[in-house]
Design a protein around this motif. Sequence first.
Motif, PDB file in Angstrom:
ATOM      1  N   ARG A 124       0.815  -1.224   0.000  1.00 19.65           N
ATOM      2  CA  ARG A 124       0.000   0.000   0.000  1.00 19.65           C
ATOM      3  C   ARG A 124       0.843   1.266   0.000  1.00 19.65           C
ATOM      4  NH1 ARG A 124      -5.251   0.214   2.935  1.00 19.65           N
ATOM      5  NH2 ARG A 124      -4.481   2.281   3.388  1.00 19.65           N
ATOM      6  N   ASN A 160      -3.470  10.313   4.141  1.00 29.53           N
ATOM      7  CA  ASN A 160      -3.177  10.142   5.567  1.00 29.53           C
ATOM      8  C   ASN A 160      -2.560   8.773   5.870  1.00 29.53           C
ATOM      9  OD1 ASN A 160      -3.128  11.150   8.147  1.00 29.53           O
ATOM     10  ND2 ASN A 160      -5.146  10.327   8.671  1.00 29.53           N
ATOM     11  N   GLU A 161      -1.565   8.410   5.104  1.00 28.82           N
ATOM     12  CA  GLU A 161      -0.920   7.084   5.252  1.00 28.82           C
ATOM     13  C   GLU A 161       0.584   7.285   5.396  1.00 28.82           C
ATOM     14  OE1 GLU A 161      -2.292   3.947   4.820  1.00 28.82           O
ATOM     15  OE2 GLU A 161      -4.337   4.621   4.385  1.00 28.82           O
TER      16      GLU A 161
END
Length: 305
Positions: free
Chosen positions: A18, A137-138
Amino acid sequence: MVVASLKQKIMKEYVGDRMKAVIPAAGLGVRFLPLTKDMPKEMLPVVHKPTIQYVVEEAVSSGIKDILIITGRGKRSIEDHFDRSLELENVLGNNGRTEDLEEIIRIANMANIHYLRQKVPLGLGDAVLLARQHVGNEPFAVMLGDTINLSKVPVVKQLIDMHAELGGSIIAVEPVSRDKVQDYGIIKGTNISDNLYDIEDLVEKPSPEEAPSDMGITGTYVLSPRIFDCLERTPPGRGGEIQLTDALRLLSKEEKVYGLKFEGRRYDIGDKLGWLKTTMELALEDPELGPQLSEYLQLLMAQQR
Ligand code: G1P
């Protein structure tokens, strides 16, 4: 025990899959003038590949599929390098140069590469802040476009794995000699283990007297998205630029930031000597070029004596 390690393996793969990478490549390359007046330093060849291709390949072999390259004026050749070139493909195909053809198509299809231009060269911190909307927001990786890492396990993968275990932000560090601390961001931390530091403070390019340690930041990071808030609050620092190191200093007061002494070798091609050393060392390791180059260098050295 088995379940726990299986869980960790799945977690590491999940995080790697991811994770997006940001490659800042907008710097002006002033340490390499006049060559870099119109040519990006990230496109400097190291043996047969431009430097930034090594960086993208490290990201891809770590499971990263989405890459944002921060470019600027005069950096168009980076985009062209990772694009298809139908004209060249036709010529190679017609001439039966299948291996070359496959290689250039592979380069164009390696990852989803996005580009964003830094309009004013306000520093590494500002370049990373531009990635905010793309990253979201990762946690994400930052890999400098002029730094080549060579290792069994890709350095950014070592950081991703550590992040999957510990959370927080992880910065690649290595010892640098005292007379070189002013070229690096330097950390102050306590050892958690032989190769891991809990970072308490960071200073960008300190003088040897000011340096809190000899552990230098080498240019590969896995960062918490909270860094973006810290960057917003970071005033211009060394050289009048927004420094990523200064934002990391703010972050280290709010969240965990770790330094990982990674396994592998790092090469900075941003200055002339660094580039020459990298090119020589990698060419000497090349099975085709190495033996002949070594012979030539020995001859050259003997003539110098
Ligand atoms: C940047 C960072 C610095 C880091 C270095 C590694 O500096 O600001 O903290 O140590 O990369 O190469 P630059 O070399 O872009 O001046």
